[in-house]
Design a protein around this motif. Structure first.
Motif, PDB file in Angstrom:
ATOM      1  N   UNK A 130      88.468  24.279 -12.092  1.00  6.80           N
ATOM      2  CA  UNK A 130      89.845  23.787 -12.044  1.00  6.80           C
ATOM      3  C   UNK A 130      90.152  22.893 -10.862  1.00  6.80           C
ATOM      4  N   UNK A 131      89.145  22.507 -10.090  1.00  4.57           N
ATOM      5  CA  UNK A 131      89.408  21.780  -8.856  1.00  4.57           C
ATOM      6  C   UNK A 131      89.726  20.302  -9.114  1.00  4.57           C
ATOM      7  N   UNK A 132      90.349  19.694  -8.125  1.00  8.42           N
ATOM      8  CA  UNK A 132      90.727  18.277  -8.176  1.00  8.42           C
ATOM      9  C   UNK A 132      90.186  17.593  -6.920  1.00  8.42           C
ATOM     10  N   UNK A 133      88.945  17.104  -6.966  1.00  8.11           N
ATOM     11  CA  UNK A 133      88.297  16.577  -5.758  1.00  8.11           C
ATOM     12  C   UNK A 133      88.425  15.073  -5.576  1.00  8.11           C
ATOM     13  N   UNK A 134      89.413  14.448  -6.222  1.00  8.66           N
ATOM     14  CA  UNK A 134      89.472  12.988  -6.217  1.00  8.66           C
ATOM     15  C   UNK A 134      89.559  12.389  -4.817  1.00  8.66           C
ATOM     16  N   UNK A 135      90.294  13.019  -3.905  1.00 13.70           N
ATOM     17  CA  UNK A 135      90.489  12.448  -2.566  1.00 13.70           C
ATOM     18  C   UNK A 135      89.173  12.343  -1.800  1.00 13.70           C
ATOM     19  N   UNK A 136      88.214  13.216  -2.107  1.00 16.01           N
ATOM     20  CA  UNK A 136      86.947  13.185  -1.387  1.00 16.01           C
ATOM     21  C   UNK A 136      86.135  11.935  -1.722  1.00 16.01           C
ATOM     22  N   UNK A 137      86.413  11.323  -2.864  1.00 26.08           N
ATOM     23  CA  UNK A 137      85.713  10.108  -3.255  1.00 26.08           C
ATOM     24  C   UNK A 137      86.532   8.861  -2.941  1.00 26.08           C
ATOM     25  N   UNK A 138      87.852   8.995  -2.948  1.00 23.71           N
ATOM     26  CA  UNK A 138      88.706   7.879  -2.533  1.00 23.71           C
ATOM     27  C   UNK A 138      88.423   7.525  -1.080  1.00 23.71           C
ATOM     28  N   UNK A 139      88.048   8.498  -0.293  1.00 27.24           N
ATOM     29  CA  UNK A 139      87.753   8.296   1.128  1.00 27.24           C
ATOM     30  C   UNK A 139      86.491   7.469   1.353  1.00 27.24           C
ATOM     31  N   UNK A 140      85.671   7.313   0.316  1.00 27.79           N
ATOM     32  CA  UNK A 140      84.358   6.685   0.457  1.00 27.79           C
ATOM     33  C   UNK A 140      84.416   5.213   0.050  1.00 27.79           C
ATOM     34  N   UNK A 141      84.141   4.325   1.000  1.00 27.71           N
ATOM     35  CA  UNK A 141      84.117   2.899   0.682  1.00 27.71           C
ATOM     36  C   UNK A 141      83.002   2.594  -0.314  1.00 27.71           C
ATOM     37  N   UNK A 142      83.318   1.751  -1.304  1.00 24.07           N
ATOM     38  CA  UNK A 142      82.325   1.345  -2.291  1.00 24.07           C
ATOM     39  C   UNK A 142      82.499   1.989  -3.646  1.00 24.07           C
ATOM     40  N   UNK A 143      83.408   2.946  -3.766  1.00 22.65           N
ATOM     41  CA  UNK A 143      83.663   3.611  -5.030  1.00 22.65           C
ATOM     42  C   UNK A 143      85.051   3.266  -5.549  1.00 22.65           C
ATOM     43  N   UNK A 144      85.195   3.199  -6.846  1.00 22.84           N
ATOM     44  CA  UNK A 144      86.504   3.115  -7.481  1.00 22.84           C
ATOM     45  C   UNK A 144      86.768   4.441  -8.195  1.00 22.84           C
ATOM     46  N   UNK A 145      88.038   4.845  -8.226  1.00 24.55           N
ATOM     47  CA  UNK A 145      88.407   6.144  -8.784  1.00 24.55           C
ATOM     48  C   UNK A 145      89.542   5.949  -9.775  1.00 24.55           C
ATOM     49  N   UNK A 146      89.342   6.428 -10.998  1.00 24.69           N
ATOM     50  CA  UNK A 146      90.285   6.200 -12.086  1.00 24.69           C
ATOM     51  C   UNK A 146      90.675   7.535 -12.701  1.00 24.69           C
ATOM     52  N   UNK A 147      91.940   7.643 -13.124  1.00 28.58           N
ATOM     53  CA  UNK A 147      92.412   8.874 -13.777  1.00 28.58           C
ATOM     54  C   UNK A 147      93.471   8.536 -14.814  1.00 28.58           C
ATOM     55  N   UNK A 148      93.129   8.552 -16.100  1.00 26.22           N
ATOM     56  CA  UNK A 148      94.115   8.260 -17.146  1.00 26.22           C
ATOM     57  C   UNK A 148      95.001   9.461 -17.441  1.00 26.22           C
TER      58      UNK A 148
END
Length: 324
Positions: A130-148
């Motif tokens: 049930x976790x929501x770890x999106x912020x841990x990847x937003x912090x990383x330069x070079x990645x895009x993060x999408x959530x519909x």
């Protein structure tokens, strides 16, 4: 125009791209004959075979590492991590390798791939599902993060993500996999990355959300409207790169800002949004920005509806902010 839920819309996007581009391959645990734990890849194995729809061992670092190698050699892999909670064994591959290849090679090796994964609560999955770890990847330069947040956006955003030159993490809110239904255009169309959407116009409070929390925010906004408070609800859709311009434009009109997300409050994306609003619209604010979020605890099983920022927690924040 056919009606679809999010599972069907994502499946349609995958099928469309696999037919259009022979380089596209899908890999992950049980994505083949079973069609994935949520049946998102159902039917793809029958149409495209086991050289393009690949069942992998239960090894997330192996799934992502293999996908990175495929991407470096010109394929367009779409690995699935069965639950976002299981992505951590692959974290080093994503953060230390995948996110860096385009930069370290001067653009020669962009590592074009999309990591799909269901995330968030709402299915009584407890703290391991049930976790929501999106912020841990937003912090990383070079990645895009999408959530519909709806089927039409899910298809359009996934098509854009697959075609994007950068690696994309595509977080799918599993709580609304089948609950969110709507018209989905057939065939070819895309939703551009980096563009938020004003879902509900308003002029008293700006309410920013993504994923399954959109529906909770809309419910709270409708309840607030009955008490004379009109909320403008913005669905971010792409979490990074962030469409901060749409948010700031709204805050300059309303003077009030609330962000809602399932992840814990501390160091969540909501904190970055509050900082940006303060930097860019401080003189327009008429009340302190507010975060309505999950708590800084492991995600509970029996108290799931107390942990999630559902409408009964959002509504008081709206009314208090409006009356400040």
């Amino acid at each position: 125009m056919p009606q679809m839920n999010m599972v069907q819309a994502i499946n349609d996007a995958l099928r469309h791209e696999m037919r259009r581009d022979a380089r596209v391959v899908v890999l992950g645990e049980d994505v083949g004959k079973v069609g994935g734990v949520f049946r998102v890849t159902q039917g793809l194995f029958d149409e495209f075979g086991d050289d393009r729809v690949i069942d992998t061992p239960l090894s997330e670092n192996g799934i992502v590492g293999t996908a990175i190698g495929m991407a470096l050699y010109g394929l367009v892999p779409i690995p699935e991590i069965q639950f976002a909670d299981f992505i951590y064994p692959a974290y080093d591959q994503i953060v230390s390798e995948l996110a860096k290849y385009r930069y370290r090679s001067g653009g020669e090796y962009p590592s074009k791939l999309v990591i799909r994964t269901p995330f968030g609560g709402g299915i009584r999955g407890g703290h391991y599902h049930s976790q929501s770890p999106e912020a841990q990847f937003i912090h990383v330069a070079g990645l895009k993060v999408v959530c519909p947040s709806n089927p039409a956006d899910a298809k359009g955003l996934l098509l854009s993500s697959i075609r994007d030159p950068d690696p994309v993490l595509f977080f799918e809110p599993k709580r609304i996999y089948r609950a969110a239904k709507g018209d989905v255009p057939e065939g070819e169309y895309t939703v551009p990355l980096g563009q938020a959407k004003v879902v509900r116009p308003g002029w008293h409070v700006t309410l920013v959300v993504w994923g399954a929390m959109l529906y909770e925010a809309l419910d709270a906004a409708n309840q607030a409207a009955a008490q004379g408070v009109e909320c403008e609800v913005i669905d971010l859709r792409t979490l990074w790169p962030l469409d901060i311009d749409t948010v700031i434009e709204s805050v300059k009109r309303t003077g009030r800002f609330i962000v809602v997300h399932e992840a814990p409050k501390t160091c969540g994306l909501g904190g970055e949004l509050v900082a940006l609003v303060n930097e860019k619209a401080f003189l327009h604010l008429e009340a302190p920005p507010v975060r309505v979020t999950g708590f800084d605890t492991p995600f509970p099983y029996t108290l799931e509806n107390e942990y999630l920022p559902l409408s009964h927690r959002i509504l008081p924040a709206i009314l208090e902010t409006a009356r400040y």
